[in-house]
Design a protein around this motif. Structure first.
Motif, mmCIF file in Angstrom:
data_model
loop_
_atom_site.group_PDB
_atom_site.id
_atom_site.type_symbol
_atom_site.label_atom_id
_atom_site.label_comp_id
_atom_site.label_asym_id
_atom_site.label_seq_id
_atom_site.Cartn_x
_atom_site.Cartn_y
_atom_site.Cartn_z
ATOM 1 N N GLN A 282 0.825 -1.211 0.000
ATOM 2 C CA GLN A 282 0.000 0.000 0.000
ATOM 3 C C GLN A 282 0.860 1.262 0.000
ATOM 4 O OE1 GLN A 282 -3.127 -0.831 -0.618
ATOM 5 N NE2 GLN A 282 -2.304 -2.898 -0.299
ATOM 6 N N GLU B 239 0.601 4.012 -2.813
ATOM 7 C CA GLU B 239 0.323 5.395 -2.424
ATOM 8 C C GLU B 239 1.387 6.337 -2.971
ATOM 9 O OE1 GLU B 239 -1.441 8.665 -0.457
ATOM 10 O OE2 GLU B 239 -2.221 6.622 -0.610
ATOM 11 N N TYR C 97 -9.526 4.664 -4.029
ATOM 12 C CA TYR C 97 -9.063 3.335 -3.625
ATOM 13 C C TYR C 97 -8.812 2.433 -4.828
ATOM 14 C CZ TYR C 97 -9.209 -1.390 -1.706
ATOM 15 O OH TYR C 97 -8.908 -2.694 -1.396
ATOM 16 N N LYS D 296 -5.389 0.820 -6.276
ATOM 17 C CA LYS D 296 -5.316 -0.632 -6.342
ATOM 18 C C LYS D 296 -4.681 -1.102 -7.648
ATOM 19 C CE LYS D 296 -8.369 -4.636 -5.839
ATOM 20 N NZ LYS D 296 -9.767 -5.069 -5.654
#
Length: 772
Positions: free
Chosen positions: A590, A594, A698, A702
């Motif tokens: 993540q 990010e 999100y 992803k």
């Protein structure tokens, strides 16, 4: 021999005089501990009654609360029972061997301290018990050191009785007292030459043997207010203390009950009665009463006495002062009127009496405390001696058997559990303190924290009834947590609510559930890796893997502990290392997503506004967006292009139609009529918009890695970043890699080297595929 040959010069003499002058000007301890008369003492009570009327329990409580800081809002803390205390000033600052308290123990300790101030304190002994290597001795030594310093400061100072018997007023003038054989012998030893009788006579009229006063300190360190007869204390304090909240507190609350119920020590009471009989006036008696600061000195046993198991008990339990007794007898002409006899407990009366471990000779001392704690009285020959001390002790779990023969003692004992550290942040502080803060630089972010998690996992119970009742389906968090929820418990024990918990579970975590989880900690931390074990293992790990050209990563950590388990079998719960690695992999993935993700907030907002507006039209219609003013053609292709970022991959058409209907329903029944029309919110402030925005971002994150995973040049460009070879790559790849490395540093505190290593780890381990 001249001065020069002795190495002494005029300059050196001058320097010595200057040094002595400096000491004379700057050491003011004498003034600080200078006695004041009783009238001055009463004035000080009138000025600050709370400070002047305190017993040992109140002062100890004040010391603790002044050295321990509450870091959060008090109302929320009391409701959820999860106060964040900062004990740095108490146990760390100025300490050669700092003691680090975790959140759980700090809460437990401060609750007992609050009870110490308000309860029936004299009839209790506080036993801090915990396993070997949990830091009990360091904890107690640091706490007593801070108390000694506090008690000798202006903030913690208390006053004790000291009598100054005026010889003239008692009719003795400057008569020469008879000199005992012991005094003559001492004088002869000190003055072996010359006329003995002349020396003795001189000694008798010198200040050492005779002065205008006889000074008698209260051996029990009683507060001077206790000399006021009990039946008059309320009236005296009523006249001294103004009518305010403080006065109400002193007159009504239990913590001040001692002021009106306690008696002075038998020596002071005898002196008071003898003087009253001789002088016939209470005023003249109080003229001879002085108050001086109660000076604490652990090394001398004044106010604080600490006994180790190997300290042999004194053969002589009854003590006295023959010279002072002789002078008192001469003054009052009665050898039985005032008996200056006391026990060693007097030195710590109104102070602290501590036992380091209940074993060997300390078992005898503990048994001796049985009657003292029960009755607060100690018999010294024919005299009853008051004992109002704070009794503390340390105990290992296996030593409880040493006091089993005294069942009546059990209700007098307050056990305070000191387990091994159960808080990840506190465990990290210990490593930083011992090995230096620079050790973190040898680890990739989160890896050293995970070392601490492995250590703490050995100290927790594998199964938590409270957590399993709270989290009905632990498997839904398998990406972030282990099946037994130990990683979740560690976060809770540190006072954190993880971001990955869903809304339903967050709502279920009420004050009652917090307490249930915290209550489980009472039975944890008594097994597993000890404090000494964890330091030893960390030292071994760090020595093996710390390198200048490569940072310590998670695979190395897991491999090491699998080897360590041969020396410490069954310490870490089965499957925990695998769960920890999975959690790390997910989190680091993540972070990379990010850091690589770049999005245009304005474009995302425009897409969502157009989508909401489009759903108000029939499929195939054309119209103007209510929020952007753009012309939109509502086709299946238009809606699907936005929905590909809003919804998960592979969604069926039936499910897609349900989602559209749900969005339209939320807009027409709540967002528009309630939030926008009544509450006058902009569309971007509605719950519907914020929910769609979060989904959109999100899903973009992803899929952000997909274009790069199959691009070998991207991986090599990361490896070659900040080298000459990096310039050979395509401009777009260089731009993406620079953006990635910079964000990893800015957002997640990676060094350039660490960012490169972890990004290559994510790609080589195919973490995007693993968590697809």
């Amino acid at each position: 021999m001249n001065k020069k040959s002795l190495g002494i010069t005029i300059d050196n003499k001058e320097r010595a005089r200057e040094a002595l002058a400096f000491l004379s000007d700057n050491i003011g301890e004498y003034e600080k501990f200078k006695p004041i008369d009783f009238a001055q003492y009463l004035e000080m009570i009138a000025q600050d009654p709370v400070k002047m009327i305190r017993n040992i329990f109140q002062v100890f409580h004040d010391m603790m609360t002044s050295h321990v800081k509450r870091l959060e809002d008090a109302d929320e803390q009391d409701e959820l029972d999860r106060i964040d205390y900062d004990c740095t000033r108490l146990f760390v600052e100025g300490s050669e061997n700092p003691y680090f308290t975790d959140r759980l123990f700090a809460n437990r300790l401060m609750k007992h301290m609050e009870g110490l101030r308000h309860g029936a304190q004299q009839n209790q002994i506080y036993i801090f018990h915990g396993p070997h290597g949990c830091g009990k001795s360091t904890f107690l030594n640091n706490m007593l050191k801070k108390f000694e310093s506090y008690a000798n400061s202006d903030a913690g100072m208390r006053y004790e009785i000291v009598w100054r018997l005026d010889m003239a007023k008692l009719g003795e003038g400057r008569k020469v007292e008879s000199v005992s054989a012991i005094e003559r012998l001492v004088n002869f030893i000190e003055h072996p030459h010359g006329d003995v009788s002349k020396k003795v006579t001189e000694a008798c009229i010198s200040p050492a043997f005779h002065s205008d006063f006889i000074e008698i300190p209260c051996i029990s360190h009683d507060n001077p207010i206790l000399l006021i007869p009990k039946k008059h204390r309320r009236k005296v304090l009523d006249k001294l203390v103004p009518n305010d909240k403080v006065k109400w507190k002193i007159f009504t609350e239990k913590e001040y009950e001692w002021v009106f119920s306690h008696e002075p020590c038998t020596i002071c009471e005898s002196i008071y009665q003898a003087l009253l009989e001789r002088l016939g006036s209470p005023e003249k008696v109080f003229d001879m009463v002085y108050a001086r600061p109660y000076s604490f000195n652990r090394r001398l046993g004044n106010g604080i006495s600490v006994f180790n198991p190997g300290d042999v008990p004194l053969k002589q339990n009854v003590m006295g002062n023959q010279m002072l007794q002789h002078r008192i007898n001469n003054l009052f002409r009665d050898s039985n009127l005032i008996n200056y006899t006391y026990s060693r407990f007097s030195k710590t009366n109104n102070g602290i009496y501590a036992l380091m471990d209940i074993k060997s000779h300390n078992v005898e001392r503990m048994v001796e405390l049985h009657n003292i704690i029960s009755e607060a009285v100690h018999k010294v020959e024919d005299i009853e001696e008051n004992v109002n001390s704070l009794f503390l002790a340390l105990m290992n779990p296996e030593d409880k058997k040493n006091i089993r023969d005294f069942p009546s003692f059990t209700d007098r004992i307050r056990y305070i559990n000191i387990p091994y550290v159960l808080d990840i942040e506190t465990e990290m502080k210990i490593y930083n303190n011992i090995f230096g803060r620079h050790v973190r630089d040898a680890f990739l972010p989160m890896v050293m924290d995970n070392f601490a998690r492995i250590i703490v996992s050995s100290r927790l119970k594998p199964k938590s009834d409270a957590l399993l009742e709270w989290i009905k389906d632990p498997s839904k968090y398998r990406l972030y947590c282990d099946e037994l929820l130990m990683l979740l418990k560690m976060e809770i024990y540190s006072g954190h609510i993880p971001d990955w918990l869903d809304d339903a579970d967050r709502k279920a975590l009420d004050g009652k559930m917090w307490k249930r989880i915290f209550n489980e900690s009472e039975n944890e931390g008594n097994y597993g890796f000890s404090g000494r074990d964890s330091i030893r293992i960390f030292d071994r790990f760090y020595s093996m893997y710390a390198r200048e050209n490569r940072l310590i990563n998670m695979p190395v950590l897991c491999s090491f502990f699998k080897g360590v388990m041969k020396d410490y079998p069954k310490m870490v719960p089965g499957g925990f290392l695998e769960s920890l690695l999975r959690m790390y992999d997910y989190n680091v993935l993540q972070q990379v997503k990010e850091s690589l993700y770049y999005y245009n907030e304005e474009q995302i907002a425009k897409d969502i506004k157009n989508y909401i507006s489009a759903l108000t039209f029939e499929l195939g219609a054309q119209g103007k967006c209510l929020f952007t003013g753009e012309e939109i053609h509502v086709t299946e292709s238009f809606l699907s292009s936005i929905e590909s970022r809003l919804f998960t991959e592979g969604i069926t058409m039936e499910r897609r139609m349900e989602m559209r209907s749900d969005v339209l329903n939320q807009y027409t029944t709540y967002a528009l009529p309630r939030e926008m029309m009544v509450e006058e919110k902009d569309i971007t402030e509605t719950k519907l918009f914020l929910s769609l925005y979060e989904r959109y971002v999100y899903n973009l994150k992803k899929r952000v890695l997909e274009p790069f995973l199959s691009n070998e040049n991207f991986r090599r460009a990361i490896r070659d970043f900040d080298t000459a070879d990096f310039k050979t790559y395509d401009k777009r790849i260089r731009s993406d890699v620079k953006f990635l490395i910079k964000n990893m540093a800015d957002k997640f505190e990676y060094t350039e080297q660490g960012a490169k290593e972890v990004c290559i780890y994510v790609i080589d381990s195919n973490l995007a595929g693993k968590f697809k």
